[in-house]
Design a protein around this motif. Sequence first.
Motif, PDB file in Angstrom:
ATOM      1  N   GLY A 100     -19.254  -4.209  13.702  1.00 22.20           N
ATOM      2  CA  GLY A 100     -19.477  -3.097  14.617  1.00 22.20           C
ATOM      3  C   GLY A 100     -18.300  -2.870  15.546  1.00 22.20           C
ATOM      4  N   PHE A 101     -18.303  -1.697  16.170  1.00 27.17           N
ATOM      5  CA  PHE A 101     -17.220  -1.302  17.068  1.00 27.17           C
ATOM      6  C   PHE A 101     -17.642  -1.514  18.514  1.00 27.17           C
ATOM      7  N   ASN A 102     -16.789  -2.196  19.263  1.00 31.20           N
ATOM      8  CA  ASN A 102     -16.978  -2.382  20.695  1.00 31.20           C
ATOM      9  C   ASN A 102     -15.625  -2.303  21.372  1.00 31.20           C
ATOM     10  N   CYS A 103     -15.623  -1.869  22.627  1.00 30.35           N
ATOM     11  CA  CYS A 103     -14.384  -1.796  23.381  1.00 30.35           C
ATOM     12  C   CYS A 103     -14.622  -2.277  24.809  1.00 30.35           C
ATOM     13  N   SER A 104     -13.788  -3.203  25.243  1.00 34.22           N
ATOM     14  CA  SER A 104     -13.922  -3.741  26.598  1.00 34.22           C
ATOM     15  C   SER A 104     -13.188  -2.905  27.641  1.00 34.22           C
ATOM     16  N   LEU A 105     -12.396  -1.935  27.200  1.00 32.80           N
ATOM     17  CA  LEU A 105     -11.655  -1.093  28.138  1.00 32.80           C
ATOM     18  C   LEU A 105     -12.637  -0.165  28.843  1.00 32.80           C
ATOM     19  N   ILE A 106     -12.695  -0.257  30.154  1.00 39.20           N
ATOM     20  CA  ILE A 106     -13.642   0.525  30.934  1.00 39.20           C
ATOM     21  C   ILE A 106     -13.006   1.807  31.463  1.00 39.20           C
ATOM     22  N   ASN A 107     -11.857   1.670  32.095  1.00 40.01           N
ATOM     23  CA  ASN A 107     -11.239   2.807  32.777  1.00 40.01           C
ATOM     24  C   ASN A 107     -10.056   3.328  31.978  1.00 40.01           C
ATOM     25  N   VAL A 108     -10.254   4.411  31.231  1.00 39.77           N
ATOM     26  CA  VAL A 108      -9.204   4.972  30.377  1.00 39.77           C
ATOM     27  C   VAL A 108      -8.101   5.651  31.181  1.00 39.77           C
ATOM     28  N   ALA A 109      -8.260   5.735  32.491  1.00 42.68           N
ATOM     29  CA  ALA A 109      -7.229   6.313  33.355  1.00 42.68           C
ATOM     30  C   ALA A 109      -6.440   5.229  34.092  1.00 42.68           C
ATOM     31  N   SER A 110      -6.720   3.957  33.809  1.00 42.21           N
ATOM     32  CA  SER A 110      -6.053   2.851  34.484  1.00 42.21           C
ATOM     33  C   SER A 110      -4.962   2.265  33.599  1.00 42.21           C
ATOM     34  N   LYS A 111      -3.729   2.597  33.909  1.00 40.81           N
ATOM     35  CA  LYS A 111      -2.608   2.059  33.142  1.00 40.81           C
ATOM     36  C   LYS A 111      -2.584   0.531  33.172  1.00 40.81           C
ATOM     37  N   PRO A 112      -2.777  -0.119  34.328  1.00 42.85           N
ATOM     38  CA  PRO A 112      -2.784  -1.588  34.328  1.00 42.85           C
ATOM     39  C   PRO A 112      -3.874  -2.185  33.422  1.00 42.85           C
ATOM     40  N   GLU A 113      -5.047  -1.589  33.432  1.00 41.66           N
ATOM     41  CA  GLU A 113      -6.128  -2.107  32.583  1.00 41.66           C
ATOM     42  C   GLU A 113      -5.803  -1.913  31.108  1.00 41.66           C
ATOM     43  N   ILE A 114      -5.247  -0.776  30.758  1.00 44.87           N
ATOM     44  CA  ILE A 114      -4.872  -0.521  29.364  1.00 44.87           C
ATOM     45  C   ILE A 114      -3.804  -1.510  28.921  1.00 44.87           C
ATOM     46  N   ILE A 115      -2.781  -1.693  29.738  1.00 47.29           N
ATOM     47  CA  ILE A 115      -1.716  -2.639  29.397  1.00 47.29           C
ATOM     48  C   ILE A 115      -2.273  -4.049  29.241  1.00 47.29           C
ATOM     49  N   GLU A 116      -3.154  -4.448  30.142  1.00 45.31           N
ATOM     50  CA  GLU A 116      -3.763  -5.775  30.061  1.00 45.31           C
ATOM     51  C   GLU A 116      -4.525  -5.957  28.750  1.00 45.31           C
ATOM     52  N   ARG A 117      -5.341  -4.969  28.379  1.00 46.17           N
ATOM     53  CA  ARG A 117      -6.134  -5.044  27.148  1.00 46.17           C
ATOM     54  C   ARG A 117      -5.228  -5.054  25.906  1.00 46.17           C
ATOM     55  N   LEU A 118      -4.169  -4.249  25.942  1.00 48.53           N
ATOM     56  CA  LEU A 118      -3.241  -4.226  24.807  1.00 48.53           C
ATOM     57  C   LEU A 118      -2.538  -5.574  24.653  1.00 48.53           C
ATOM     58  N   GLN A 119      -2.097  -6.148  25.753  1.00 40.16           N
ATOM     59  CA  GLN A 119      -1.413  -7.446  25.701  1.00 40.16           C
ATOM     60  C   GLN A 119      -2.349  -8.545  25.219  1.00 40.16           C
ATOM     61  N   LEU A 120      -3.564  -8.541  25.748  1.00 35.93           N
ATOM     62  CA  LEU A 120      -4.532  -9.571  25.365  1.00 35.93           C
ATOM     63  C   LEU A 120      -4.891  -9.487  23.881  1.00 35.93           C
ATOM     64  N   THR A 121      -5.178  -8.280  23.415  1.00 41.72           N
ATOM     65  CA  THR A 121      -5.547  -8.137  22.006  1.00 41.72           C
ATOM     66  C   THR A 121      -4.373  -8.487  21.099  1.00 41.72           C
ATOM     67  N   GLN A 122      -3.170  -8.081  21.495  1.00 44.28           N
ATOM     68  CA  GLN A 122      -2.002  -8.413  20.681  1.00 44.28           C
ATOM     69  C   GLN A 122      -1.829  -9.924  20.573  1.00 44.28           C
ATOM     70  N   SER A 123      -1.858 -10.608  21.691  1.00 46.41           N
ATOM     71  CA  SER A 123      -1.639 -12.064  21.649  1.00 46.41           C
ATOM     72  C   SER A 123      -2.762 -12.788  20.909  1.00 46.41           C
ATOM     73  N   ASP A 124      -4.002 -12.367  21.111  1.00 46.85           N
ATOM     74  CA  ASP A 124      -5.126 -13.012  20.412  1.00 46.85           C
ATOM     75  C   ASP A 124      -5.025 -12.838  18.898  1.00 46.85           C
ATOM     76  N   ILE A 125      -4.747 -11.626  18.469  1.00 41.16           N
ATOM     77  CA  ILE A 125      -4.703 -11.340  17.030  1.00 41.16           C
ATOM     78  C   ILE A 125      -3.529 -12.046  16.371  1.00 41.16           C
ATOM     79  N   ILE A 126      -2.348 -11.929  16.960  1.00 32.61           N
ATOM     80  CA  ILE A 126      -1.163 -12.542  16.359  1.00 32.61           C
ATOM     81  C   ILE A 126      -1.305 -14.071  16.332  1.00 32.61           C
ATOM     82  N   ALA A 127      -1.817 -14.657  17.394  1.00 30.35           N
ATOM     83  CA  ALA A 127      -2.017 -16.112  17.419  1.00 30.35           C
ATOM     84  C   ALA A 127      -2.996 -16.538  16.330  1.00 30.35           C
ATOM     85  N   PHE A 128      -4.061 -15.776  16.150  1.00 32.07           N
ATOM     86  CA  PHE A 128      -5.058 -16.120  15.131  1.00 32.07           C
ATOM     87  C   PHE A 128      -4.473 -16.028  13.724  1.00 32.07           C
TER      88      PHE A 128
END
Length: 141
Positions: A64-92
């Motif tokens: 299923g599809f889920n997204c933890s990003l809450i505020n699509v207008a928050s650049k810091p939140e978007i950057i944080e989510r992108l960095q976290l997902t990138q590091s988690d996926i690549i490490a795995f």
Amino acid sequence: MEVLVEKLQQAFQLTSDLVEGLEASQLSLGLGELPSNRIGEQLWCVVGARESYFKAIQKSEWAGFNCSLINVASKPEIIERLQLTQSDIIAFLSGKTLSDKQVDLVIDLLTHEIQHHGQLIRYLYGNGIKFPKSWRQKYSL
């Protein structure tokens, strides 16, 4: 598998380069009169796909599809989510042997990320936003 992880990492970095170059106010831009969502909503889908495909890759099946990003207008939140997902996926994925199903899901994730690059190119052109150097080089913009 190594080449696939490298291509995924390149695509993720391109997405990060784009977001880091955007002004926060640009996240709310759409495509004028054309039916479209906003740049921030495009990025919500990117984050959600990364999170959802990562879960699917781990389980070897779509969960299923889920997204933890809450505020699509928050650049810091978007950057944080992108960095976290990138590091988690690549490490795995790094150094792992995956089943055919898992490889198929990784390819689907890569395809999804690149598909959004194409959409975001239209958004930047439509709003007169400059492309980052990495995008100009990769996509001959």
